[in-house]
Design an enzyme around this catalytic site. Structure first.
Site, PDB file in Angstrom:
ATOM      1  N   LYS D  64       0.824  -1.214   0.000  1.00  0.00           N
ATOM      2  CA  LYS D  64       0.000   0.000   0.000  1.00  0.00           C
ATOM      3  C   LYS D  64       0.859   1.266   0.000  1.00  0.00           C
ATOM      4  O   LYS D  64       0.411   2.320  -0.440  1.00  0.00           O
ATOM      5  CB  LYS D  64      -0.944  -0.008   1.211  1.00  0.00           C
ATOM      6  CG  LYS D  64      -1.937  -1.168   1.182  1.00  0.00           C
ATOM      7  CD  LYS D  64      -2.687  -1.310   2.497  1.00  0.00           C
ATOM      8  CE  LYS D  64      -3.612  -2.534   2.474  1.00  0.00           C
ATOM      9  NZ  LYS D  64      -4.253  -2.776   3.802  1.00  0.00           N
ATOM     10  N   TYR D 188      -6.179  -5.010  -6.414  1.00  0.00           N
ATOM     11  CA  TYR D 188      -5.832  -5.010  -4.988  1.00  0.00           C
ATOM     12  C   TYR D 188      -5.271  -6.354  -4.551  1.00  0.00           C
ATOM     13  O   TYR D 188      -4.211  -6.426  -3.914  1.00  0.00           O
ATOM     14  CB  TYR D 188      -7.070  -4.645  -4.171  1.00  0.00           C
ATOM     15  CG  TYR D 188      -6.851  -4.722  -2.689  1.00  0.00           C
ATOM     16  CD1 TYR D 188      -6.114  -3.743  -2.013  1.00  0.00           C
ATOM     17  CD2 TYR D 188      -7.358  -5.777  -1.939  1.00  0.00           C
ATOM     18  CE1 TYR D 188      -5.897  -3.815  -0.652  1.00  0.00           C
ATOM     19  CE2 TYR D 188      -7.146  -5.855  -0.577  1.00  0.00           C
ATOM     20  CZ  TYR D 188      -6.424  -4.882   0.066  1.00  0.00           C
ATOM     21  OH  TYR D 188      -6.202  -4.954   1.414  1.00  0.00           O
ATOM     22  N   TYR D 240      -2.407  -0.105  11.491  1.00  0.00           N
ATOM     23  CA  TYR D 240      -3.818  -0.262  11.842  1.00  0.00           C
ATOM     24  C   TYR D 240      -4.066   0.319  13.239  1.00  0.00           C
ATOM     25  O   TYR D 240      -3.564   1.383  13.552  1.00  0.00           O
ATOM     26  CB  TYR D 240      -4.219  -1.740  11.773  1.00  0.00           C
ATOM     27  CG  TYR D 240      -3.794  -2.395  10.497  1.00  0.00           C
ATOM     28  CD1 TYR D 240      -4.214  -1.899   9.262  1.00  0.00           C
ATOM     29  CD2 TYR D 240      -2.955  -3.495  10.513  1.00  0.00           C
ATOM     30  CE1 TYR D 240      -3.820  -2.500   8.083  1.00  0.00           C
ATOM     31  CE2 TYR D 240      -2.553  -4.099   9.339  1.00  0.00           C
ATOM     32  CZ  TYR D 240      -2.986  -3.586   8.116  1.00  0.00           C
ATOM     33  OH  TYR D 240      -2.587  -4.176   6.965  1.00  0.00           O
TER      34      TYR D 240
END
Lengths: 306, 306, 306, 306
Positions: D64, D188, D240
């Site tokens: 990412k 993705y 996260y």
């Protein structure tokens, strides 16, 4: 009828898993779970009892039915600007919904909603005066002047009610309150501490099974339409996040309290009060719910069919 | 009865604010909001109609009542391991609750719940076979073999159903699904696209007002207990996050669809279908709800009192 | 350096959109938004000032940096059993997270977290004694005995702090509190009402830019590791739900207050204090943030690269 | 440097609790948890390795960082209309925030955000072409043409990616997507399946430690400002709901992947890649995090002080 409820009471005493008594205040925690009572009051004045129907218990959230009735009498439909009419989908003491909906509680039967109702009915009066008015109303409904507050419970509530205090100040932070928060909480903690037995409670709720009319005098306590609407709210919101389950299993409007009582209404037929202090995980009386499920099955009484 | 519904239909046509037609698919968006129909079916076979009661509309979520009935027939009470029985406190297409409750939808009438029901009834069959079975059941209930799918609507649903696709995969991510997600969605999109008129719909729902029995033959379609329970679910969950409001205003179990239809049940008395395509902000028919409120007031029919 | 900050101060005074002064208490609402100050303190003792750097303002949540430092000194790493170390993803006064995470606040810089820190440092002492200790520490850090409380602000906070009272009782309902809730709130409201100017604030924060050491004496106030960790918390959590944005635009650890101040740390280089009372929608100083963005661009100071 | 990382690698092999390997796809579940690698790349071209630094692993979410860099190159700052810049306060695959914020993900490093970035960079191209472009970019950064996709992982991702499919359709339901959802998901799933070793990964990330410049040529890959901003996002959002913890313990910008890799950046000093496939409960490499904590302590490298 007497045979039906005697058998139910007998069945209940034989069950092993009676749920757990509310433990958040000592006065409730010390109550013996091994008790059960049921009373059925008919519009014609007859009343049937079984179990320890003379034992007083803390009616707790069942009192919210009576304060809602008072509030509708005082404010009419404008009350609904203060509190909603939808099931919450959350536990009885949740604050999440309040933040998402800007301080307006979803319905008058969750804690936040009942605190908002307490504020709405006070109208500048002191909590002592307000409590006297509520007691007067409940005594009138039950036709019994002996009904009062359990002062020990009321004191405990105030001491251990941090969550309810939090709910009240949260709503107040949106500018929703007309009276000082501590006064509103006093009123709320006091009316939750009213002590009644099932016989008194069944009689106090009978007007809701009688189209709003006082069964003794025939005079309306509330209009027929309002009685129906209070029953509708009891059915959709009366058992917190177990309301759908209660409607599914019992099929009657009902309001439970953490003291173990439940008031159920069979419109046109009867007002039924049960009590057993052990609770299920959601906070509703375990045996009380089961007894009402058996009662509804035996009598065939259900608002959803014969 | 005919006078009552004629007057209601007449009143409805005079109202200015008819709500907004569902716009998420072109087939629904192009429907004229200026339509209203009502049909009342009695257990004795009589049926009363007013307005454009022969006009077909997309029953959408009302079909969930029929798939739930099928699912209970196939799986019995084990169905409840897949879907709950509580009001959601959220919009019909919310995914928040699914994440908080690990992929188990709150009730069979929100979208996620109905998709889970579609999966439960498929049991390995193809969606075409499943749809045939659902149609067969609805035709049998309505005693009308002409009932079918609006293929244009079904096609549109599949193309614009991103939210429902998301709900289905979300549940599947918890390992909840027994059939391929695209097949389940096909079944769901198809049964939502069943087209009926109010007369057909009122007849199809009549067993729920008749203790579960087929009014023509007297034979049970579901047991009396199951009919009561389906009615209970309709009352607590049938109007999404407007269920409490519908119970409060109308006082009858009901299930709405985004196509503008509502099926309401007066247990022991009648099955009532209304249709008007304009919706309120929650997604329930605006005039349909209002018409049912007037109807309940005029007839005195309410599950909560006389 | 003096040229840079003079130019920034000059630029700031020419901007029209200065944000909105906090309005929740009258004492803050009446402050003129048309003010700006900046002070840059270097480890070598030099200090550069521009704008109204002698004007006192309410440091509000910036005080949480100092109480966190005190709490770590008193409790060490056990503090983290009371409060987390993660950004919250919610507004500064949100209660939703508290319910989802059973009364443990996400970090020491949101209101709930700072109230929990206030409880942790009190250890049975009265709030007056506690406040004296906090003031003593801040005066020592800034080397300025004149620093005190704005009593008007403190009084207002207590009167209009319903949301904070709610947060405190909510945490207390999980049994998280060691001291009486009103005492904890007194401590919290008081330390938020400390009044400082940017020069004092820049000096008070300098130890965080100096590996934890007192720049005057060279003695450690906190260990080098702890200074880094406090800076890390300021970077990830110091601007509520705008922390990511501040890191993105400014690139320095910082802590904002609703009084319009921001303390920013350039590790090894400087402590920077800015003040401008107009806030953005998240509650951070609008011009203050912009001034720091310009300052970081001009100096090339960023923790993320040259 | 070599001594430091040799000792860290040695320490890691002696630890018993290595966390649990990701189990959601078989290709990852079968990997031996008993592996560790670390590589440190310096701007001067030096590279230090320890452990199994030649073993390929699935970089998963670390990719990412590279797609974000590509997206910023293609769209510039307009990318931020599609995705936010704040920590989420929720797990990596949460959908709750998406519903509350109308389909706009909080940052480009949670799954939903990275899927939105994949859509943003496709601009009508096929996923195969897009993947080729991403691979080309990563090979260029790492100066290694051998880097490719692990096709088994990619196939598994697509088969077991129900949650990610749900996230994508959820965003699409708000009309946020420019390309067909299945194509975006292909892109993705593919870029998450890029396989690299720590040496390749450390080299690929080096431009972020070098003010955006290619260390071989000195030419900018991104501007200095953009490098700082990507580092800021890695620090606030890269782990996260464990981002605050990583900043607290390690003090460097970093991005983790569920394959067990972490890329960390010491601005101006080095790019560090670690790999150990066992994860903590949040989904970040357990030994990898611990190794970086030791590394930061030994070298004194931290963005928050010396």
């Amino acid at each position: 009828m007497q045979i039906i409820i005697d058998e139910i009471a007998s069945n209940m005493m034989q069950l092993q898993d009676k749920g757990n008594v509310a433990s958040y205040i000592p006065e409730l925690a010390k109550i013996d779970a091994n008790q059960f009572a049921i009373s059925v009051a008919l519009p014609n004045g007859e009343i049937f009892n079984a179990g320890c129907f003379k034992t007083l218990f803390s009616i707790q959230s069942i009192s919210k039915v009576f304060t809602l009735t008072l509030a509708l009498d005082k404010l009419g439909e404008t009350l609904w600007s203060r509190v909603g009419r939808e099931p919450s989908g959350d536990p009885f003491n949740s604050i999440v919904q309040l933040e998402h909906e800007h301080g307006k509680p979803r319905n008058p039967f969750i804690n936040a909603g009942a605190i908002a109702v307490a504020d709405a009915i006070m109208q500048g009066h002191k909590s002592s005066k307000m409590l006297a008015e509520i007691l007067h109303f409940v005594r009138f409904l039950a036709d019994d002047q002996s009904i009062g507050i359990d002062e020990n419970v009321a004191r405990c509530e105030a001491h251990s009610g941090a969550r309810n205090i939090s709910l009240a100040y949260f709503m107040a932070s949106f500018g929703q309150f007309e009276n000082p928060v501590p006064d509103v909480l006093n009123t709320y903690f006091s009316h939750c501490s009213i002590a009644m037995n099932t016989e008194q409670l069944a009689k106090a709720g009978l007007f809701l099974a009688n189209n709003g009319k006082n069964p003794n005098t025939g005079f309306p306590i509330v209009s027929s339409q309002r009685a129906k609407r209070i029953n509708a709210l009891m059915l959709t919101c009366g058992h917190y996040d177990g309301s759908g389950e209660f409607a599914f299993r019992v099929g009657l409007p009902g309001k439970s309290g953490v003291g173990g009582g439940i008031l159920a209404i069979a419109p046109g037929k009867a007002s039924i009060a049960v009590w057993s202090p052990g609770l299920d995980t959601i906070g509703n009386s375990k045996l009380g719910t089961y007894a009402l499920e058996l009662f509804a099955a035996e009598t065939g009484w259900s608002v959803f069919g014969d």
